[in-house]
Design an enzyme around this catalytic site. Structure first.
Site, PDB file in Angstrom:
ATOM      1  CB  VAL A   1     -32.634-103.420  32.605  1.00 15.08           C
ATOM      2  CG1 VAL A   1     -34.126-103.714  32.784  1.00 15.08           C
ATOM      3  CG2 VAL A   1     -32.272-102.481  33.594  1.00 15.08           C
TER       4      VAL A   1
ATOM      5  CG  ASN B   1     -27.888 -97.708  26.637  1.00 12.52           C
ATOM      6  OD1 ASN B   1     -28.268 -98.957  26.528  1.00 12.52           O
ATOM      7  ND2 ASN B   1     -26.982 -97.406  26.028  1.00 12.52           N
TER       8      ASN B   1
ATOM      9  CB  ILE C   1     -28.897-102.202  26.249  1.00 15.96           C
ATOM     10  CG1 ILE C   1     -29.403-102.481  24.869  1.00 15.96           C
ATOM     11  CG2 ILE C   1     -28.208-103.370  26.637  1.00 15.96           C
ATOM     12  CD1 ILE C   1     -28.469-102.626  23.549  1.00 15.96           C
ATOM     13  CD  GLU C   2     -24.920 -98.965  29.382  1.00 17.59           C
ATOM     14  OE1 GLU C   2     -24.233 -98.603  30.471  1.00 17.59           O
ATOM     15  OE2 GLU C   2     -24.787 -98.299  28.203  1.00 17.59           O
ATOM     16  CG  MET C   3     -28.383 -98.552  34.544  1.00 17.49           C
ATOM     17  SD  MET C   3     -27.675 -97.181  35.495  1.00 17.49           S
ATOM     18  CE  MET C   3     -28.340 -97.203  37.085  1.00 17.49           C
TER      19      MET C   3
END
Length: 351
Positions: free
Chosen positions: A106, A146, A148-150
């Site tokens: 994201v 997470n 950093i991820e979703m």
């Protein structure tokens, strides 16, 4: 009379000679078949063919659960800003990876490690490079939360978003019949896990292991022999040729001296805090390896022959010749399978 005996002797010699030549050829074929059979038997002692789904008795696979999992897998609404899905980093059209060193989360944030392929991952003894999840069900819940991820803030926010979608309420009810509140985070993980347990990609190598020796060329068989002779099977054996143990990356030296990695990653140590776990990573599977570049936990090497040469030096203290590298790569290409077509594309998103 002497002339008659002479003629008969010549005819007999000629007939005998003609009948012997094919027999020599037959002996040669039998020898080749014996060598091939020996290779097959050796291979069968080290590897197992991919057959069927990766079953989990605690999460039985049903068509309703798989469809729900497939839909969730492709749905970007599971991310904070609705821009990232599971498939964004584990693209099923590119063999379960995004072919990037590290994936985009994201807001364009970058993760610390390379996204490994989701294909055949359900056969691994643990999940993530550092083994922090026990199975694909547990793993499925991680990236969604997470930052950093979703980047979803918590499980409650995820479930609130899903419950607001009538189509999802119906799909969860169908996948988990009889439950009073089927839309919950555990069921989300089970659904995605059930879907991933169907992402199995048998290849020509599996046909070879099942006894169809002609599916591999002589060059590919030679590559298999070299793969075994060099010692690659110390870590890369079993059903997915890996995924069954942890190993220190760099038994014979510092990995970053060979991979030119920008950052030193302590691997499993970051999870356990045990000194003995420094530089320890899960051994990756070699299934579909020719398609899942870049390689290693940080995506630091993009070329498969280079990766083979580096891993042989770091893990086996061996300097492979160009011919050995070429032979091994030729074999590794026989491990490329195909994602089941009906699972590889996004279904219609529920509203």
């Amino acid at each position: 009379m002497k002339n008659l005996f002479l003629v008969l002797a010549v005819i007999t010699t000629t007939i005998w000679g003609c009948t012997q030549s094919p027999q020599k050829g037959a002996v040669k074929e039998t020898g080749e078949e014996t060598r091939s059979s020996g290779l097959l038997e050796n291979a069968k002692s080290l590897f197992k063919p991919l057959q069927g789904d990766a079953e989990n008795p605690d999460n039985l696979i049903t068509k309703e659960k798989v469809l729900l999992g497939q839909t969730l897998y492709f749905d970007k609404r599971l991310s904070k800003d609705e821009t990232v899905s599971c498939n964004s980093c584990h693209n099923l059209e590119t063999f379960g990876v995004d072919n990037k060193e590290t994936s985009d989360g994201v807001g364009g944030q970058k993760g610390d490690r390379n996204s490994p392929t989701v294909l055949n991952a359900a056969f691994h003894f643990t999940q993530f490079w550092d083994g922090r999840a026990k199975d694909v069900e547990e793993q499925a819940g991680g990236p969604i939360l997470n930052p950093i991820e979703m980047a979803m803030p918590d499980q409650e926010a995820v479930i609130k978003r899903l419950q607001a979608i009538q189509g999802y309420r119906e799909m969860f009810a169908a996948a988990f019949p009889g439950e009073e509140q089927p839309v919950n985070y555990v069921n989300l993980q089970k659904a995605i896990g059930a879907f991933e347990r169907k992402l199995i990609t048998p290849s020509r190598f599996d046909e070879f292991l099942m006894g169809y020796q002609d599916v591999l060329t002589d060059q590919e068989k030679k590559g298999l022999q070299t793969f075994m002779d060099v010692g690659c099977t110390a870590c890369h054996s079993g059903t997915v040729l890996g995924g069954s143990m942890y190993q220190k990356f760099g038994l014979a030296g510092n990995y970053w001296d060979f991979t030119n990695s920008e950052k030193v990653d302590n691997g499993r140590f970051l999870v356990t805090k045990n000194e003995s776990d420094k530089m320890l990573f899960k051994v990756p599977s070699l299934r579909n390896i020719e398609k899942t570049h870049p390689f290693f936990h940080d995506g630091s090497v993009n070329n498969l022959p280079d990766a083979v040469r580096i891993i042989a030096k770091l893990q086996l203290s061996k300097d492979l010749t160009d011919q050995e590298v070429s032979e091994i790569v030729t074999f590794l290409r026989t491990l490329t399978g195909k994602v089941p077509e009906e699972l590889a594309k996004a279904p219609e998103m529920p509203q």
